[in-house]
Design a protein around this motif. Structure first.
Motif, short mmCIF file in Angstrom:
data_model
loop_
_atom_site.label_atom_id
_atom_site.label_comp_id
_atom_site.label_asym_id
_atom_site.label_seq_id
_atom_site.Cartn_x
_atom_site.Cartn_y
_atom_site.Cartn_z
N THR A 1 3.19 13.38 -10.46
CA THR A 1 2.58 12.27 -11.18
C THR A 1 3.65 11.26 -11.56
O THR A 1 4.58 11.59 -12.30
N HIS A 2 3.51 10.05 -11.06
CA HIS A 2 4.49 8.99 -11.31
C HIS A 2 4.06 8.16 -12.51
O HIS A 2 2.93 7.67 -12.56
N LYS B 1 0.82 -1.22 0.00
CA LYS B 1 0.00 0.00 0.00
C LYS B 1 0.85 1.26 0.00
O LYS B 1 0.56 2.23 -0.71
N ALA B 2 1.90 1.28 0.80
CA ALA B 2 2.76 2.47 0.87
C ALA B 2 3.49 2.70 -0.45
O ALA B 2 3.66 3.84 -0.88
N VAL B 3 3.92 1.63 -1.09
CA VAL B 3 4.60 1.75 -2.37
C VAL B 3 3.64 2.26 -3.43
O VAL B 3 3.96 3.19 -4.20
N SER C 1 12.66 2.26 -21.97
CA SER C 1 11.68 2.52 -20.91
C SER C 1 12.01 3.87 -20.29
O SER C 1 13.17 4.29 -20.26
N VAL C 2 10.95 4.55 -19.83
CA VAL C 2 11.11 5.85 -19.19
C VAL C 2 10.35 5.84 -17.87
O VAL C 2 9.15 5.57 -17.85
N ALA C 3 11.06 6.10 -16.80
CA ALA C 3 10.44 6.35 -15.50
C ALA C 3 10.48 7.85 -15.27
O ALA C 3 11.51 8.49 -15.50
N ALA C 4 9.35 8.42 -14.86
CA ALA C 4 9.30 9.87 -14.72
C ALA C 4 8.38 10.27 -13.58
O ALA C 4 7.43 9.56 -13.25
N TYR D 1 5.16 5.71 -3.93
CA TYR D 1 6.22 5.42 -4.90
C TYR D 1 5.62 4.66 -6.08
O TYR D 1 6.09 3.58 -6.47
N ALA D 2 4.59 5.24 -6.66
CA ALA D 2 3.82 4.53 -7.68
C ALA D 2 4.67 4.13 -8.89
O ALA D 2 4.42 3.11 -9.52
N VAL D 3 5.69 4.93 -9.22
CA VAL D 3 6.53 4.59 -10.35
C VAL D 3 7.23 3.25 -10.13
O VAL D 3 7.43 2.48 -11.08
#
Length: 318
Positions: A225-226, A82-84, A243-246, A88-90
């Motif tokens: 916004t993740h 849940k915390a992730v 891949s792109v993490a942003a 830390y949704a990304v």
């Protein structure tokens, strides 16, 4: 299969001490990468240390407001925490884009960081590979290199780093917590954890002999916004071409990390600084110094198009 011995560690320091004293030792937890490499005799450990019973499988908040993730937390559990998912949704999105559900159920946080390249020349023992056999050459240079790296490469190796999770960890500025054979602990910034190939591509991380990962610590959550966008040949169970993490923040600010294009998870401050100027500027900054082949030069265009898609998505949300 080559013969090997097996033991179960009773503590992280015990595991580190044994690994430092027995030549050819490897740690095993989920085994989703190591067992495949053993079957192909790319990895031929003389001794396996089972670390599954060390209790390093919890996720807990830190006093500083971050999150400490045990080295043995399975990818499925981490993605569903849940915390992730909230803060830390990304990371959650990167995890569920990797491998398959069955593999994510077994794969661990530490194992994901330590997985080895999926370069086809590394996996083909008939071909030269400096990662597999130092000094033998790099079959990928001058060979088929469509999926391989364009950043951080060298004359000795152009292999790409395969992890999705590590790209998100790099974006979040995680640190890798370890313990050595002498009981000394370290906190290694993830930016320094994976090594560039240089002249020694077989040395892939900053870990010392026997040193074992105990956890990964995330700093306080980053507002915004993740997103995690992965471009690949198949809809699932495929490694990233790009891949792109942003994380898109207020006032047009953003931070970026990239997978599929680097010898390690790739992030540059210049790309973040170009965020307000749009996708093309971010791509140009991120790809500064890129070294392409005839087969993978398309990745430069693909990075820009992937970024443009993310920017359009953000505009639609506004």
């Amino acid at each position: 299969m080559k013969p090997f011995t097996y033991s179960r560690a009773t503590s992280a320091q015990d595991a580190a001490r044994t690994a430092a004293s027995v030549q050819g030792t490897r740690f095993i937890a989920g085994g989703t990468n190591l067992l495949d490499l053993m079957k192909l005799q790319i990895e031929t450990p003389t001794h396996l240390i089972d670390v599954n019973h060390l209790g390093l499988d919890t996720i807990a908040p830190t006093p500083e407001g971050g999150l400490r993730i045990g080295a043995l937390v399975r990818n499925t559990d981490l993605a569903a925490d849940k915390a992730v998912r909230r803060d830390y949704a990304v990371l959650s999105r990167a995890l569920v884009s990797g491998a398959s559900g069955q593999l994510r159920n077994k794969a661990t946080t530490a194992g994901n960081l330590l997985q080895r390249t999926r370069c086809p020349y590394f996996y083909d023992t008939r071909m030269p590979c400096n990662k597999r056999k130092p000094g033998s050459g790099c079959g990928a240079i001058g060979g088929m290199s469509r999926g391989l790296a364009i950043l951080g490469v060298s004359d000795a190796c152009i292999a790409q780093h395969p992890s999705d999770m590590a790209v998100a960890m790099r974006l979040l500025d995680a640190q890798v917590d370890t313990i050595g054979a002498d009981g000394a602990v370290r906190a290694i910034p993830i930016a320094d954890f994976h090594r560039l190939p240089g002249d020694t591509p077989h040395l892939e991380t900053a870990l010392n002999m026997g040193e074992i990962i105990t956890s990964v610590t995330l700093p306080k959550p980053i507002d915004g916004t993740h997103v995690y966008r992965k471009v690949r040949d198949r809809a699932s169970y495929a490694f990233a071409l790009v891949s792109v993490a942003a994380i898109f923040g207020k006032g047009g600010t953003a931070r970026f990390a990239f997978g599929g294009i680097g010898a390690k998870p790739w992030r540059t401050e210049a790309a973040d600084a170009a965020a307000k100027s749009g996708a093309k500027a971010v791509a140009e900054a991120a790809l500064n110094g890129a070294r392409t082949t005839h087969h993978n030069e398309f990745k430069k265009v693909l990075v820009e198009k992937t970024l443009a898609s993310l920017y359009r998505q953000q505009e639609a949300r506004a």
